[in-house]
Motif scaffolding. Structure first.
Motif, PDB file in Angstrom:
ATOM      1  N   UNK A 159       0.715  -1.045   0.025  1.00 56.40           N
ATOM      2  CA  UNK A 159       0.129  -0.145  -0.042  1.00 56.40           C
ATOM      3  C   UNK A 159       0.853   1.206  -0.085  1.00 56.40           C
ATOM      4  N   UNK A 160       2.154   1.211   0.467  1.00 57.83           N
ATOM      5  CA  UNK A 160       2.901   2.153   0.698  1.00 57.83           C
ATOM      6  C   UNK A 160       2.465   3.402   1.941  1.00 57.83           C
ATOM      7  N   UNK A 161       1.473   3.543   1.922  1.00 59.93           N
ATOM      8  CA  UNK A 161       1.033   4.532   2.971  1.00 59.93           C
ATOM      9  C   UNK A 161      -0.106   3.938   3.958  1.00 59.93           C
ATOM     10  N   UNK A 162      -0.335   4.414   5.175  1.00 63.03           N
ATOM     11  CA  UNK A 162      -1.609   4.012   5.828  1.00 63.03           C
ATOM     12  C   UNK A 162      -2.823   4.720   5.121  1.00 63.03           C
ATOM     13  N   UNK A 163      -3.898   4.198   4.968  1.00 64.80           N
ATOM     14  CA  UNK A 163      -4.937   5.063   4.349  1.00 64.80           C
ATOM     15  C   UNK A 163      -6.008   4.028   4.069  1.00 64.80           C
ATOM     16  N   UNK A 164      -6.813   4.499   3.465  1.00 65.27           N
ATOM     17  CA  UNK A 164      -8.214   3.922   2.741  1.00 65.27           C
ATOM     18  C   UNK A 164      -8.226   3.453   1.292  1.00 65.27           C
ATOM     19  N   UNK A 165      -8.775   2.279   1.019  1.00 67.68           N
ATOM     20  CA  UNK A 165      -8.775   2.177  -0.572  1.00 67.68           C
ATOM     21  C   UNK A 165     -10.031   2.820  -1.016  1.00 67.68           C
ATOM     22  N   UNK A 166      -9.723   3.696  -2.125  1.00 68.84           N
ATOM     23  CA  UNK A 166     -10.927   4.395  -2.605  1.00 68.84           C
ATOM     24  C   UNK A 166     -11.135   3.908  -4.109  1.00 68.84           C
ATOM     25  N   UNK A 167     -10.362   3.292  -4.728  1.00 69.33           N
ATOM     26  CA  UNK A 167     -10.538   2.772  -6.015  1.00 69.33           C
ATOM     27  C   UNK A 167     -10.009   1.604  -6.144  1.00 69.33           C
ATOM     28  N   UNK A 168     -10.392   0.515  -7.061  1.00 71.64           N
ATOM     29  CA  UNK A 168      -9.557  -0.562  -7.387  1.00 71.64           C
ATOM     30  C   UNK A 168      -9.594  -0.705  -8.874  1.00 71.64           C
ATOM     31  N   UNK A 169      -8.529  -0.950  -9.511  1.00 77.96           N
ATOM     32  CA  UNK A 169      -8.646  -1.250 -11.044  1.00 77.96           C
ATOM     33  C   UNK A 169      -8.326  -2.888 -11.066  1.00 77.96           C
ATOM     34  N   UNK A 170      -9.375  -3.597 -11.745  1.00 74.03           N
ATOM     35  CA  UNK A 170      -9.107  -4.879 -11.439  1.00 74.03           C
ATOM     36  C   UNK A 170      -7.744  -5.592 -12.323  1.00 74.03           C
ATOM     37  N   UNK A 171      -7.238  -6.506 -11.617  1.00 73.08           N
ATOM     38  CA  UNK A 171      -5.986  -6.948 -12.289  1.00 73.08           C
ATOM     39  C   UNK A 171      -4.860  -6.010 -12.292  1.00 73.08           C
ATOM     40  N   UNK A 172      -4.726  -4.719 -11.638  1.00 75.98           N
ATOM     41  CA  UNK A 172      -3.936  -3.822 -11.996  1.00 75.98           C
ATOM     42  C   UNK A 172      -3.404  -3.306 -10.626  1.00 75.98           C
ATOM     43  N   UNK A 173      -4.263  -2.784  -9.672  1.00 74.99           N
ATOM     44  CA  UNK A 173      -3.881  -2.179  -8.597  1.00 74.99           C
ATOM     45  C   UNK A 173      -5.226  -1.375  -7.907  1.00 74.99           C
ATOM     46  N   UNK A 174      -4.713  -0.329  -7.133  1.00 77.07           N
ATOM     47  CA  UNK A 174      -5.639   0.354  -6.371  1.00 77.07           C
ATOM     48  C   UNK A 174      -5.025   1.846  -6.218  1.00 77.07           C
ATOM     49  N   UNK A 175      -6.218   2.524  -5.609  1.00 76.15           N
ATOM     50  CA  UNK A 175      -5.915   4.252  -5.108  1.00 76.15           C
ATOM     51  C   UNK A 175      -6.240   3.986  -3.636  1.00 76.15           C
ATOM     52  N   UNK A 176      -4.760   4.676  -3.060  1.00 80.35           N
ATOM     53  CA  UNK A 176      -4.915   4.547  -1.434  1.00 80.35           C
ATOM     54  C   UNK A 176      -5.232   6.270  -1.095  1.00 80.35           C
ATOM     55  N   UNK A 177      -6.179   6.536  -0.522  1.00 76.69           N
ATOM     56  CA  UNK A 177      -6.249   7.821   0.273  1.00 76.69           C
ATOM     57  C   UNK A 177      -5.641   8.048   1.661  1.00 76.69           C
ATOM     58  N   UNK A 178      -5.094   9.013   1.939  1.00 74.92           N
ATOM     59  CA  UNK A 178      -4.606   9.241   3.424  1.00 74.92           C
ATOM     60  C   UNK A 178      -4.746  10.784   3.949  1.00 74.92           C
ATOM     61  N   UNK A 179      -5.034  11.112   4.785  1.00 72.71           N
ATOM     62  CA  UNK A 179      -4.965  12.459   5.253  1.00 72.71           C
ATOM     63  C   UNK A 179      -3.727  12.418   6.287  1.00 72.71           C
ATOM     64  N   UNK A 180      -2.770  13.600   5.489  1.00 77.11           N
ATOM     65  CA  UNK A 180      -1.378  13.293   6.297  1.00 77.11           C
ATOM     66  C   UNK A 180      -0.795  14.765   6.400  1.00 77.11           C
ATOM     67  N   UNK A 181       0.446  14.864   6.941  1.00 77.83           N
ATOM     68  CA  UNK A 181       1.465  15.773   6.766  1.00 77.83           C
ATOM     69  C   UNK A 181       2.196  15.391   5.626  1.00 77.83           C
ATOM     70  N   UNK A 182       2.654  16.475   4.779  1.00 86.50           N
ATOM     71  CA  UNK A 182       3.395  16.172   3.569  1.00 86.50           C
ATOM     72  C   UNK A 182       4.666  17.184   3.346  1.00 86.50           C
ATOM     73  N   UNK A 183       5.695  16.372   3.286  1.00 86.88           N
ATOM     74  CA  UNK A 183       7.198  17.197   2.925  1.00 86.88           C
ATOM     75  C   UNK A 183       7.672  16.732   1.645  1.00 86.88           C
ATOM     76  N   UNK A 184       7.593  17.719   0.747  1.00 89.81           N
ATOM     77  CA  UNK A 184       8.258  17.274  -0.734  1.00 89.81           C
ATOM     78  C   UNK A 184       9.853  17.641  -0.500  1.00 89.81           C
TER      79      UNK A 184
END
Length: 374
Positions: A131-156
């Motif tokens: 998943x890479x980050x703690x969060x919630x699955x908001x979308x799944x792409x069959x046979x390919x992957x997912x989208x994970x949503x998280x509320x976070x602090x972000x530093x680039x």
């Protein structure tokens, strides 16, 4: 009225992000929309075909390809273990007996009576997508992957190397202008994301690898130390696949550059919390920034995602990204609307930047980036 917007690094206490997690080949998604996931949780799997091993059995048995099948002890599709007999002869004198054993465990993929070759394939390797980050699955792409949503602090960051990893944040220095030295790193920092200040030396990186830290976050580094760490010069391609023992993120650039006070304060306020980090960087089209994601703890109020800025504003914190003042940080103190002639004789839009020491400088707008925040 048109706006001149200079994209920059995000440093924000709270935002909502979405991370798209995709397999490199078709597989199986093992989570559903609405599931809560951890950063180290598997969200999809795929099988990578095993390595193929060709064996010329006809040559080894000293027979023609057409005669080879009479010596086989296995058929196409059969499973074999390493060192198990694949073929043998039965001579009258036992000392002339020849046994051909499998060099690997796997299955017999094909037997050719034309070439005399047998192809063995090792078992498939399972590729697990995290998943890479703690969060919630908001979308799944069959046979390919997912989208994970998280509320976070972000530093680039401005530059990084190394892949995705996670660990608790440890702030090893007292101030953003303090270099991170080998003496700061202890055995207790194994598996942690260590935050330093203005600089990271080759000696410190060697100690970080010995300790086993998950990641290092500092203001700057000398390019020759990075070259020594990697063993080669980095080109302009995307980074993130380097295997150096840890993930490295630079928040400011190359050289001895104090970490921005806002960045250091934000990271310090989350000491002890788990962070997901990635050193992947791409400077050209399709910009990718290295990042530090600190998921929001349960119970904290959620906010909506950041809205797109419409332009540079007075008071915005900015970083200069061209020499001779590369890496310096200040705030916008004036936004002249007229074009200004610069030493190259070009007429460009500029802005005035005020630094912490009270001095100001007029800078082309293309030579700065906004340090974005909440």
């Amino acid at each position: 009225m048109a706006h001149s917007y200079t994209p920059g690094l995000t440093v924000t206490e709270q935002t909502v992000i979405h991370r798209r997690r995709m397999l490199p080949l078709p597989g199986k998604v093992v989570v559903a929309v609405g599931d809560r996931v951890r950063s180290d949780q598997v969200v999809a799997k795929a099988e990578l075909p095993g390595k193929v091993f060709p064996i010329n059995l006809a040559n080894q048995l000293s027979v023609t390809p057409g005669e080879m099948k009479g010596y086989l002890t296995k058929r196409e599709g059969d499973a074999v273990a390493k060192d198990e007999i694949l073929a043998e002869n039965n001579p009258l004198i036992k000392w002339f007996k020849t046994e051909i054993r499998s060099p690997v465990s796997g299955t017999i993929e094909s037997i050719s009576s034309v070439t005399g070759q047998v192809l063995l394939r090792e078992p498939p390797r399972v590729l697990e997508l995290l998943a890479y980050v703690d969060g919630t699955i908001t979308d799944t792409i069959p046979q390919q992957g997912v989208v994970v949503e998280t509320t976070c602090s972000l530093v680039q960051g401005i530059f990084g190397i190394g892949g995705e990893t996670s660990g608790d944040i440890v702030v090893a220095v007292q101030a953003p202008d303090e270099p991170l030295t080998a003496n700061h790193l202890t055995s207790a920092m194994k598996g942690k994301v260590v935050v330093g200040g203005s600089f990271l030396s080759a000696e410190t990186m060697k100690q970080a690898k010995a300790v086993g830290v998950a990641g290092l976050v500092v203001g700057g580094i000398h390019d020759e130390d990075l070259r020594a760490l990697l063993g080669y010069d980095l080109g302009v391609a995307i980074t993130g696949t380097e295997q150096v023992g840890f993930t490295l993120i630079l928040t400011e650039g190359f050289g001895t550059i104090p970490m921005a006070a806002k960045t250091f304060t934000l990271l310090s306020s989350h000491a002890g919390q788990k962070a997901s980090i990635s050193g992947a960087t791409q400077i050209r089209a399709g910009v990718i920034r290295p990042e530090i994601i600190i998921p929001q703890r349960d119970g904290q109020p959620k906010t909506a995602g950041q809205s797109q800025r419409e332009g540079i504003r007075l008071g915005d914190p900015v970083r200069i990204i061209r020499d001779p003042m590369f890496g310096r940080i200040g705030e916008v103190s004036a936004l002249p609307s007229e074009l200004t002639k610069i030493p190259t004789e070009s007429e460009v839009r500029v802005l005035e930047v005020k630094f912490a020491d009270g001095k100001t400088a007029v800078i082309p707008r293309t030579n700065i980036e906004v340090i974005e925040g909440a």
